[in-house]
Design a protein around this motif. Structure first.
Motif, short mmCIF file in Angstrom:
data_model
loop_
_atom_site.label_atom_id
_atom_site.label_comp_id
_atom_site.label_asym_id
_atom_site.label_seq_id
_atom_site.Cartn_x
_atom_site.Cartn_y
_atom_site.Cartn_z
N PRO A 117 -25.27 41.82 -1.04
CA PRO A 117 -24.84 42.93 -0.18
C PRO A 117 -23.84 43.82 -0.88
O PRO A 117 -22.79 44.15 -0.34
CB PRO A 117 -24.20 42.19 1.00
CG PRO A 117 -23.71 40.92 0.44
CD PRO A 117 -24.66 40.55 -0.67
N GLY A 155 -18.77 46.08 0.51
CA GLY A 155 -19.77 45.85 -0.53
C GLY A 155 -19.22 45.83 -1.93
O GLY A 155 -19.73 45.11 -2.81
N GLU A 163 -29.22 44.27 -7.22
CA GLU A 163 -28.74 43.86 -5.90
C GLU A 163 -29.88 43.71 -4.91
O GLU A 163 -29.86 42.86 -4.04
CB GLU A 163 -27.69 44.86 -5.41
CG GLU A 163 -26.43 44.76 -6.25
CD GLU A 163 -25.30 45.63 -5.74
OE1 GLU A 163 -25.49 46.33 -4.74
OE2 GLU A 163 -24.23 45.60 -6.38
N LEU A 222 -26.00 49.10 -0.61
CA LEU A 222 -25.54 49.96 0.48
C LEU A 222 -25.96 51.39 0.25
O LEU A 222 -26.38 52.10 1.17
CB LEU A 222 -24.01 49.91 0.57
CG LEU A 222 -23.38 48.64 1.12
CD1 LEU A 222 -21.87 48.74 1.02
CD2 LEU A 222 -23.80 48.47 2.57
#
Lengths: 445, 342, 305
Positions: C255, C93, C249, C260
């Motif tokens: 991604p 990421g 994001e 994340l």
């Protein structure tokens, strides 16, 4: 210098009275610190307007839920996703109908009071037509235009040349569009073709008893002031509840900041020495950690909800306040009145509470006012990423998050909460700027 | 007669603030001859700094010269374009300021700040300019100048910084040096050293100097002539002897009375302060600006513009007490002896 | 200078240790453990899993292993994403977030400094007022509002940029601009006030009195001083930008590491949360350290403090 023009009449040689000397002086009224600051604040129009808006928002957030006909969780799935302003087709019988993006029909009177979904009839999946009946009148929603156009666009995508241009004559919907609206070149760009498809062309043909309805009337939604969300809940009252949450978070987080920050800073600054050194090192380390990160971690530990947001924000945002207070205390404790209090035997607690804090109220007030919008901002942010207030309770961040999925179809669901957040944070910021200029000009950045 | 270097005629300078026009200087005229040191003395707000900034062409917004002429070597500086003025600033006229702590850029070495004057005005190369900077620092009495030229301002003490400022100002061999309260921010012992240095350099280099100060004592120690300013006007001008021993303006008398005396009989005298505060320049009083604080004020002082009385070739006073018809006042007569009066 | 750097490095290491400890305590303070929520009837299986992640050992031993592993760059195995290590997930990421962060930082610094100086030089003129109104709005309006607004206008209406993902360079335009806005607004204001402050300093008057040309007064004496507060801000700003904005994001469907992190929280993936938290903290501490050392090179006064 002794010429005639210098002659001065004798009465002018008389001594000047002492009162005449003072005639120039203009007495200024003496003002206390708060009167003086308030006077300056009142002169600041932007800050005053902001203050009034904040007051209106606060009173609204408290009062409106008492009499509003809907609650934040009352659902009406029939009337989901109805916007605040609708382009409707008037019928002969005085009713108006609104065709939703799902090609269903909502019936309302000519003022915009919603009456519910039209009774659904036959669905012609092949001919792309939906039939409804409204008080015996047969309504047909023909959405074949749009689905045809979508097919034509798909084939256009294959025919596009290297420069990204397509021929208008290749797609019937483009030909029709330019025939209706005039203009039109032989070739247009693919993005323009997609734009016409998605935003400009008429998508549906509505007929009533076989006759096409062409006249459209723009009506305001009289039942739901700002429309409804995806579950048919009144968007307006949800935004009002959002205001309740934002303001609660803002004020309580600021209050915790005040208590923790002021006492931490005051103790460090007043006692000084090794203790001050250790306390400031702790602050340095805390300061080097991204606060949002720790708000998030605390939220994970405590679990989502209003109380934990307030706790998390309150426990992490006090560092700046502690710094300011400590700096103030360091200068103040050198001053004579503090020494006088020490000499008369006042203990540390009394000196801090009675002598130091009242003298730092300017910077403290300004700092609190600045932390409120920042707390509101963070609550909205946390709720937006899904870590804040959870359903069915509504906060502005949650509302925006809910609206995100349907942003292209129901942009109004995003627009209203977004305006609410922006206006609130903006007015708090402008007000605290004004407060700073009025009460703590030194802190001006 | 000595050669005129600077001739300021009927200068008016105002600041256009949001409250209104503040007339900081009203009809000021004076001159500076080659190689002489004159002092401009007055309280804060009397317009002495504004006068010097007007001459330098450094008035910042919202200040503006509204009337008058500033003749430098016969040319009117007010008619010069900015570009032409820059050839004079720092080159023919240099200036040093009150607070040496803040007047040097903290991010550059002393040497760098001296040599940039030489690069700009004398088109000197790096090595030559550096050599000259070292020489200047040595001249102003900074020990081991070869090392010090690479030091930053914060590594210097206050007195040393002011010496460095003087070195910088004189490095381009200007004809006129304007020193705006150069010693106010310094310790008394350092003050005397800096003044002595200025006097010494004046004698060695022949640079004419305008010393601006609120301290009559400072001015008396090095100045040939002194101008006393108050409320944006010149109250009295004369040689240092005339100001000290034959003051004719009550304000000058007041200043002299508030200087502590240390020798003989006079030291037993009490200091006499001038009561009251300087005028609000946004609404300056008509007539003499000093009359609200003046013991001898008559009605004429408040209502008429005070003319200038030329008492000798070098001595002029703006006060009705010098008018031939003026009533005789015992106290005024007593104070005419300046610091000699008992 | 060397001593200063060593001192700063030591204090940076202490800060990282402190953050690691705090994170460890917070994670252990969560009631229950990640596996009790899953309906695993067999206590033997739970015990096995706990043993696999070392959760059956005493806390102090877990803590020691945690410090040891992290010091060796091993951030552990993800609880939820089977078979993936935290290191794998971060390195998948982070490149996206880094790319966006670097471009956003460039945008912030170039435009922020430029507009800040312009506003200061034209103080209270129209251009200053307009810039200040924009800066206030930029610092006020939440990034998710900007992000969705941007998508609505440039993707839906104008169709210039993709609405989702970063398959080509066009996809980066929106994330870069929206990430930059908040810091940009801040830097414009910071640069404006510091320029105004410097313009009023005595040493600028000295520089003018020396008859220096205007470009030299501005370029050398004003700029170098006025930029100092911005330099201190660069460290935290750069760290915040390259660690990815959760909101940007999410809205733009990238991604990146911010995404994340939010997902790891929502999934209660504790090793991943700890790994990413410490990773963020290390980046922040390094950025601040680098900027502090740079600062010494610009400002000679610091060495002696």
């Amino acid at each position: 210098m002794n010429d005639e023009s210098m002659k001065i009449s004798s009465e002018l040689w008389e001594p000047l009275e002492p009162e005449a000397k003072d005639a120039e002086k203009i007495e200024r009224p003496s003002l206390t610190f708060f009167q003086d600051g308030w006077r300056r604040l009142k002169a600041n129009k932007v800050a005053m307007v902001s203050m009034i808006i904040i007051a209106v928002i606060t009173i609204g957030a408290i009062v409106i839920p008492w009499f509003w006909p809907y609650t934040y969780k009352a659902q009406n799935l029939d009337l989901a996703n109805i916007p605040a302003v609708m382009d409707t087709y008037p019928l002969e019988n005085g009713k108006n109908i609104y065709v939703t993006p799902q090609y269903t029909v909502v019936v309302m009177d000519s003022k915009g009071n919603l009456e519910g979904l039209a009774e659904s009839g036959r669905k012609d999946m092949i001919g792309k037509k939906n039939y409804f009946s409204v008080d015996g009148l047969e309504i047909c929603v023909d959405y074949s235009l749009y689905s045809e156009a979508t097919k034509e666009y798909k084939s256009l995508e294959k025919k596009v040349d290297e420069t990204g241009m397509v021929k208008v004559s290749d797609a019937q919907y483009l030909v029709d569009y330019f025939a209706q609206n005039g203009g039109g070149a032989e070739e247009i760009s693919l993005t323009e073709a997609s734009n016409i498809l998605e935003n400009k062309m008429t998508r549906v043909k509505v007929t009533c008893g076989g006759e096409e309805l062409t006249e459209q009337v723009r009506l305001r939604n009289h039942t739901y002031l700002l429309g409804t969300d995806g579950l048919g809940r009144d968007l307006f009252i949800r935004i009002v509840y959002g205001a309740r949450i934002s303001l609660t978070v803002g004020f309580f987080a600021a209050f915790i900041n005040f208590v923790v920050g002021v006492f931490y800073g005051a103790i460090a600054g007043y006692i000084g020495g090794e203790l001050d050194n250790i306390m400031m090192r702790v602050i340095d380390i805390l300061d080097s950690i991204p606060m949002t990160l720790y708000v998030i971690l605390i939220m994970v530990v405590v679990g989502p909800g209003l109380v934990s947001i307030i706790l998390a924000l309150g426990l992490t945002f006090w560092v700046k306040m502690a710094r300011i207070v400590r700096g103030q205390v360091l200068t103040l404790k050198q001053q004579e009145f503090v020494k006088a209090a020490v000499v008369t035997g006042a203990d540390t607690k009394r000196i801090i509470i009675k002598h130091l804090i009242p003298n730092m109220m300017g910077p403290i007030m300004v700092n609190i006012a600045m932390q409120i919008p920042s707390a509101i901002f963070n609550e909205a942010f946390l709720s937006f990423v899904g870590l804040g207030i959870s359903a069915p309770m509504a906060s502005w961040g949650t509302l925006c998050n809910d609206a995100l999925a349907g942003i292209y179809v129901y942009p109004y669901q995003m627009v209203f909460p977004a305006i609410a957040i922006s206006v609130t944070i903006l007015t708090f910021n402008l007000f605290s700027d004004g407060l700073r200029d009025a009460f703590d000009p030194k802190q001006r950045k | 007669m000595a050669e005129r270097l600077l001739d300021v005629r009927h200068l008016h300078t105002s600041f256009f603030t949001h409250l209104g026009e503040v007339k900081a200087i009203r009809d000021v005229s004076f001159h500076v001859d080659k190689s002489e040191i004159i002092g401009i003395v007055g309280e804060s707000g009397s317009g002495k700094s504004v006068t010097s900034l007007s001459v330098m062409g450094l008035l910042a917004y919202p200040g503006k010269v509204t009337e008058g002429e500033i003749l430098f070597k016969g040319e009117d500086l007010l008619k010069k374009k900015k570009r032409e003025m820059r050839k004079i600033q720092g080159n023919q006229i240099s200036m040093i300021f009150q607070d040496p702590m803040t007047s040097l850029n903290p991010l550059f070495t002393i040497g760098n700040q001296i040599t940039e004057v030489l690069h700009t005005h004398k088109k000197m190369g790096k090595a030559e300019a550096n050599e000259r900077a070292v020489e200047m620092l040595r001249m102003v009495g900074i020990p081991s100048p070869e090392k010090r030229v690479r030091s930053y301002p914060h590594e210097f003490s206050g007195g040393m910084r002011q010496r460095a400022m003087i070195a910088m100002a004189l490095s381009s061999e200007p004809d006129l040096l304007i020193a705006d309260e150069p010693t106010t921010a310094l310790d008394v012992t350092i003050q005397a050293q800096v003044l002595a240095l200025m006097k010494e350099l004046n004698e060695r280099l022949g640079t004419a100097t305008i010393l601006i100060t609120h301290n009559l004592g400072c001015a008396s120690s090095i100045c040939d002539r002194i101008l006393v300013m108050y409320g944006g006007k010149i109250m009295e001008e004369g040689t240092t002897e005339e100001i000290f021993y034959e003051p004719r303006h009550p304000y000058t008398m007041g200043l002299l009375n508030s200087v502590p005396k240390v020798n003989g009989e006079q030291s037993k005298q009490r200091l006499v302060p001038i009561l009251g505060t300087p005028p609000d320049m946004l609404h300056p009083p008509t007539g003499c600006p000093f009359y609200p604080r003046c013991k001898f004020a008559v009605k004429a002082c408040a209502s008429m513009d005070v003319p200038e009385f030329q008492l000798s070739g070098t001595h002029r006073v703006s006060c009705f007490m010098c008018h031939p018809d003026a009533p005789v006042k015992e106290e005024y007569e007593k104070q005419k002896g300046g610091i000699r009066h008992v | 200078m060397i001593r200063y750097i060593i001192k700063r490095v030591i204090s940076a290491i202490i800060t990282i240790w402190f953050i690691m400890t705090l994170t460890f305590i917070l994670m252990k303070a969560i009631p229950g453990d990640p596996f009790s929520s899953e309906k695993m009837a067999d206590p033997v299986i739970i015990e096995n899993i706990k043993a696999k992640y070392g959760l059956d050992k005493p806390l102090i031993e877990q803590y020691g292993k945690y410090l040891y592993d992290y010091a060796h760059g091993d951030f552990g195995i993800s609880y939820m994403k089977k078979g993936l290590t935290t290191n794998d997930i971060i390195s998948s990421g982070f490149p996206y977030s880094l790319r966006i962060g670097i471009w956003a930082s460039v945008l912030v610094l170039v435009l922020g400094i430029f507009f800040g100086i312009i506003a200061a030089l034209r103080q209270n003129k129209i251009i200053d007022r307009v810039l200040m109104i924009l800066a206030t709005l930029g610092a006020t309006i939440p990034s998710f509002v900007f992000a969705t607004g941007f998508l609505f206008v440039f993707s839906k209406i104008l169709g210039w940029v993709p609405s989702f993902g970063v398959d080509n360079w066009k996809g980066y335009i929106g994330p870069v601009i929206v990430s930059a806005l908040f810091s940009l607004a801040y830097v414009v204001r910071l640069m404006r006030t510091s320029t105004l402050d410097v313009l009023n300093q005595d040493y600028i008057r000295t520089a003018r009195a020396k008859g220096l040309p205007e470009w030299k007064v501005m370029g050398k004496h004003v700029m170098r001083n006025a930029i100092l507060p911005v330099v201190t801000y660069i460290g935290p700003m750069f760290a915040a930008l390259i660690t990815g904005s959760f909101v940007v994001e999410k809205v733009f469907g990238i991604p990146g590491i911010g995404n994340l992190f939010t997902n790891s929280i929502l999934n209660r993936d504790y090793t991943l949360i700890m790994g990413i938290t410490v990773f963020f903290a290390v980046i922040l501490v390094i950025c601040i350290l680098v900027v502090d050392i740079l600062y010494v090179l610009i400002d000679p006064r610091i060495k002696y403090q």
